[in-house]
Design a protein around this motif. Sequence first.
Motif, PDB file in Angstrom:
ATOM      1  N   SER A   1     -12.476 -14.544 -19.328  1.00 34.98           N
ATOM      2  CA  SER A   1     -11.392 -16.045 -19.670  1.00 34.98           C
ATOM      3  C   SER A   1     -11.371 -17.237 -19.590  1.00 34.98           C
ATOM      4  CB  SER A   1     -10.486 -15.612 -17.764  1.00 34.98           C
ATOM      5  OG  SER A   1     -11.413 -16.647 -16.556  1.00 34.98           O
ATOM      6  N   LYS A   2     -12.348 -18.072 -19.740  1.00 36.70           N
ATOM      7  CA  LYS A   2     -12.739 -18.900 -20.087  1.00 36.70           C
ATOM      8  C   LYS A   2     -12.761 -18.936 -22.253  1.00 36.70           C
ATOM      9  CE  LYS A   2     -15.802 -20.874 -16.503  1.00 36.70           C
ATOM     10  NZ  LYS A   2     -17.001 -21.437 -16.471  1.00 36.70           N
ATOM     11  N   ALA A   3     -13.308 -18.334 -21.935  1.00 33.81           N
ATOM     12  CA  ALA A   3     -13.147 -17.823 -23.448  1.00 33.81           C
ATOM     13  C   ALA A   3     -11.852 -17.586 -23.921  1.00 33.81           C
ATOM     14  CB  ALA A   3     -13.405 -16.173 -24.457  1.00 33.81           C
ATOM     15  N   PHE A   4     -10.688 -17.226 -23.619  1.00 38.58           N
ATOM     16  CA  PHE A   4      -9.646 -17.091 -23.347  1.00 38.58           C
ATOM     17  C   PHE A   4      -8.459 -18.124 -23.620  1.00 38.58           C
ATOM     18  CE2 PHE A   4      -9.526 -13.092 -24.036  1.00 38.58           C
ATOM     19  CZ  PHE A   4      -8.209 -12.591 -23.979  1.00 38.58           C
ATOM     20  N   GLN A   5      -9.294 -19.635 -23.177  1.00 38.65           N
ATOM     21  CA  GLN A   5      -9.013 -20.784 -23.025  1.00 38.65           C
ATOM     22  C   GLN A   5      -8.731 -21.379 -24.405  1.00 38.65           C
ATOM     23  OE1 GLN A   5      -7.404 -21.573 -19.589  1.00 38.65           O
ATOM     24  NE2 GLN A   5      -8.240 -19.783 -19.432  1.00 38.65           N
ATOM     25  N   SER A   6      -9.499 -21.677 -25.098  1.00 40.88           N
ATOM     26  CA  SER A   6      -9.904 -22.384 -26.625  1.00 40.88           C
ATOM     27  C   SER A   6      -8.469 -21.429 -27.888  1.00 40.88           C
ATOM     28  CB  SER A   6     -11.009 -21.973 -27.145  1.00 40.88           C
ATOM     29  OG  SER A   6     -11.163 -20.457 -27.259  1.00 40.88           O
ATOM     30  N   ILE A   7      -7.908 -20.117 -27.418  1.00 42.07           N
ATOM     31  CA  ILE A   7      -6.996 -20.194 -28.582  1.00 42.07           C
ATOM     32  C   ILE A   7      -5.577 -20.634 -27.544  1.00 42.07           C
ATOM     33  CG2 ILE A   7      -5.761 -17.399 -29.294  1.00 42.07           C
ATOM     34  CD1 ILE A   7      -8.180 -16.082 -27.637  1.00 42.07           C
ATOM     35  N   THR A   8      -5.372 -20.701 -28.336  1.00 44.73           N
ATOM     36  CA  THR A   8      -3.664 -22.325 -28.156  1.00 44.73           C
ATOM     37  C   THR A   8      -2.621 -21.205 -29.107  1.00 44.73           C
ATOM     38  OG1 THR A   8      -4.329 -23.627 -29.943  1.00 44.73           O
ATOM     39  CG2 THR A   8      -5.817 -24.329 -27.665  1.00 44.73           C
TER      40      THR A   8
ATOM     41  N   SER B   1      -7.043  -6.310 -13.237  1.00 45.75           N
ATOM     42  CA  SER B   1      -6.260  -6.970 -10.970  1.00 45.75           C
ATOM     43  C   SER B   1      -5.396  -7.331 -11.384  1.00 45.75           C
ATOM     44  CB  SER B   1      -7.470  -6.923 -10.385  1.00 45.75           C
ATOM     45  OG  SER B   1      -7.983  -7.942 -10.583  1.00 45.75           O
ATOM     46  N   ASP B   2      -4.844  -7.938 -10.709  1.00 45.64           N
ATOM     47  CA  ASP B   2      -3.587  -9.376 -10.543  1.00 45.64           C
ATOM     48  C   ASP B   2      -4.208 -10.240 -10.900  1.00 45.64           C
ATOM     49  OD1 ASP B   2      -2.023  -7.130  -9.776  1.00 45.64           O
ATOM     50  OD2 ASP B   2      -1.841  -7.707  -7.342  1.00 45.64           O
ATOM     51  N   ASP B   3      -4.857 -10.538 -10.701  1.00 47.93           N
ATOM     52  CA  ASP B   3      -5.474 -12.302 -10.863  1.00 47.93           C
ATOM     53  C   ASP B   3      -6.788 -12.454 -12.199  1.00 47.93           C
ATOM     54  OD1 ASP B   3      -6.854 -14.280  -9.287  1.00 47.93           O
ATOM     55  OD2 ASP B   3      -9.223 -13.910  -9.278  1.00 47.93           O
ATOM     56  N   ALA B   4      -7.285 -10.728 -12.083  1.00 44.25           N
ATOM     57  CA  ALA B   4      -8.004 -11.504 -13.484  1.00 44.25           C
ATOM     58  C   ALA B   4      -6.838 -11.321 -14.536  1.00 44.25           C
ATOM     59  CB  ALA B   4      -8.331  -9.849 -13.938  1.00 44.25           C
ATOM     60  N   ALA B   5      -5.763 -10.581 -14.438  1.00 42.19           N
ATOM     61  CA  ALA B   5      -4.703 -11.168 -15.429  1.00 42.19           C
ATOM     62  C   ALA B   5      -3.413 -12.103 -15.376  1.00 42.19           C
ATOM     63  CB  ALA B   5      -2.610  -9.604 -15.031  1.00 42.19           C
ATOM     64  N   GLU B   6      -3.624 -13.045 -14.379  1.00 45.42           N
ATOM     65  CA  GLU B   6      -3.473 -13.930 -13.990  1.00 45.42           C
ATOM     66  C   GLU B   6      -3.589 -15.183 -15.235  1.00 45.42           C
ATOM     67  OE1 GLU B   6      -2.393 -16.849 -10.593  1.00 45.42           O
ATOM     68  OE2 GLU B   6      -1.714 -15.044 -10.327  1.00 45.42           O
ATOM     69  N   GLN B   7      -5.889 -15.224 -14.935  1.00 38.73           N
ATOM     70  CA  GLN B   7      -6.851 -15.532 -15.278  1.00 38.73           C
ATOM     71  C   GLN B   7      -6.938 -16.086 -16.862  1.00 38.73           C
ATOM     72  OE1 GLN B   7     -10.937 -16.482 -13.781  1.00 38.73           O
ATOM     73  NE2 GLN B   7      -9.915 -15.317 -12.324  1.00 38.73           N
ATOM     74  N   TYR B   8      -6.170 -14.557 -17.476  1.00 36.13           N
ATOM     75  CA  TYR B   8      -6.153 -14.186 -18.871  1.00 36.13           C
ATOM     76  C   TYR B   8      -4.688 -14.707 -19.796  1.00 36.13           C
ATOM     77  CZ  TYR B   8     -10.567 -11.091 -19.373  1.00 36.13           C
ATOM     78  OH  TYR B   8     -11.806 -10.262 -19.156  1.00 36.13           O
ATOM     79  N   LEU B   9      -4.036 -15.071 -19.215  1.00 33.20           N
ATOM     80  CA  LEU B   9      -3.211 -15.722 -19.205  1.00 33.20           C
ATOM     81  C   LEU B   9      -2.811 -17.216 -19.130  1.00 33.20           C
ATOM     82  CD1 LEU B   9      -0.168 -12.698 -18.167  1.00 33.20           C
ATOM     83  CD2 LEU B   9      -1.138 -13.300 -20.189  1.00 33.20           C
TER      84      LEU B   9
END
Length: 654
Positions: free
Chosen positions: A113-120, A133-141
């Motif tokens: 999820s941290k890696a995803f933060q850099s895609i702007t 899961s619900d929590d995982a989806a939220e972190q990826y978004l």
Amino acid sequence: MVRHMFSNLLLLWSLSHDIYITGLTYDDPKEQSWNNQNLDSVPQDLDVRLRKLDLSNNFIRQLHTLVLPGLEQLDLSSNQLDLISEGAFENLARLEELNLSRNALNNNLGSNSKAFQSITRLKSLDISMNGLSDDAAEQYLRNKSSLNQLKMTGNALTRLSHSLFEESKGLRAITIDDNLISVIEQGTFEPLSQLEMLNLAKNNLAHICDFKLHQVKYLNLSRNSMEFFVTHEDDRSYELEILDLSFNKLLYFPIVPKINSLKYLHLQNNMVGALNSEATIVSEANSLYSEIMNEKIVRKNYLHSFWRQMPLIYLDLSYNHFRSFPLETLSLLSSLETLNFSYNCLQNIIWNIRNYSESGNRRQLFFSSLKLLDLQSNGLVHISPLFLSALTQIDTLNLQDNSVQLCALMDYLGSSESTQQINLNTSCVAFEQVGTLKHLNLKENNIQMLHPNTFQGTALVSLNLAKNPHMVMHVSALDDVEKTLRSLVISETNMTSSDLSLPCMPALTQLNISNNYLDVIPSGLRCSPLREMDIRNNRFVSLNYSLIHALSAHLNVVYISGNYFNCCDSKWLKTLNELKINLPDITDTECFSGDSRVKMMDYLKRSSVYCVFPKTQGVHGGQMLIIASFVFVIIMVAIVFTRKLLSTERSFIV
């Protein structure tokens, strides 16, 4: 110096020309595919000018830093990816489309999820089938303000919270089908002002209590456990054009927005109609709405009266539980063009509508735009003439797999009140009032009789009478439509050639008389411009050569297998073959030569081998003498016997 500058310019032009012809310009897009190459890691030394990279269908488990500053599309779907380094996407400043479906992103959630933060700049993201899961989806978004397309099919989401899309408010299309969602918190989708497409199919949703997504144009809620769909009847305008509520447990018609743009409504495979009567469905829907909205319904048909303004052109009500046709409700749909009412429980369509007053004057309703009506597989026996006359624009009527019997024309002659009453109650069906009808399917109705002028008053273009095994067809049955029919199907009716007589049909281009007991093609077809003919599985030994030659001017396709053709009487076949008319089943077709079966293809190649007629042998002189002597003896015996008989008769007289 001029010479030096000229040589440099020449060199520069040469280099640029080479770059141009090899396609290696920095301005042109460059793609590279490593799809399905059994890779376990990302290849080294990738071209930094890549704009599209496909690494799908491999065995990559880890993704480390990618230095591809021009990359716009990256496909890593169908790998075994479960670990993405924090800096993996830092050097992908132009990345807009990312496909990570069919991986294992539910693992190592923190790092991934941290890696995803850099895609702007990401616009399209597919993280389907990752066990999220619900929590995982939220972190990826998180930090995905530029995202406008999101796909999360086949994960493990159970609940959609109001915080899920807080940082992705630019979303236009969301697909979260095939999850385990049973709860949608209020405020989850409402802030997404640009959302147009929402797919929540194959989840565990039980109901929609108050639909408020004014901007959504396509909503898919199929294959849930929906028992009702309710919208508050306010004066706000909704953009909804396509609503799919198929494969649910609906007992009522959905209560759609009062002001809407709905054009396509899918309600197939529900339980609508299980409450028996149309009046019960309406009153129960009113009670449900009153309970949910805490508002009292004053007028009985208040909710459905708004259907008059609805621009609906397509409605699918197949595979429901209707025992009666909801005449009044569906007649409100003034723009409806296609209605699928197949696979319900209708036996009769009766004109049982409420009158305007107590005077008893019958109220006429119209389906003024309906062009296609599908009533297949209902068990229909009776269709009210008043209903048929209400179909003022009907073009196509499918009555396959019912129990419809066709009326004789005399049953519908006369204008007395008693005759009219008989017309309303008769169990047969007449089409004389359906002047716009072009396509009629009467397959599998166990029709007993086609009377003279059965289809008078119509201008049928196609007629299907297949699988009516006991049908008797009067010689004048097709009168009045013989000039308009282009397609005719009379297969599987157990007819012999003496049973089937067809008139001259100058417009007929398709004919199917397969699976019968025919041995002669009706001669009336000589004037038809047939393009396709199906005579499979009959009892043809040969085909009339002159008829085939006449038809060959237009014929494109002929199906002939399953007959008893005589190999040595096949002039017709050679004509079809020489004219290159398509015989799709020629490889399955056999003919008979003596006691042997021969493949038609083999016969065409070596016809002289299979059809050699024995030559007449000469008769020797001795044989002639014996035959002559035998004949002479027979004649002499006859003469002697006659004389003796005459002499005996004379003696008796004396």
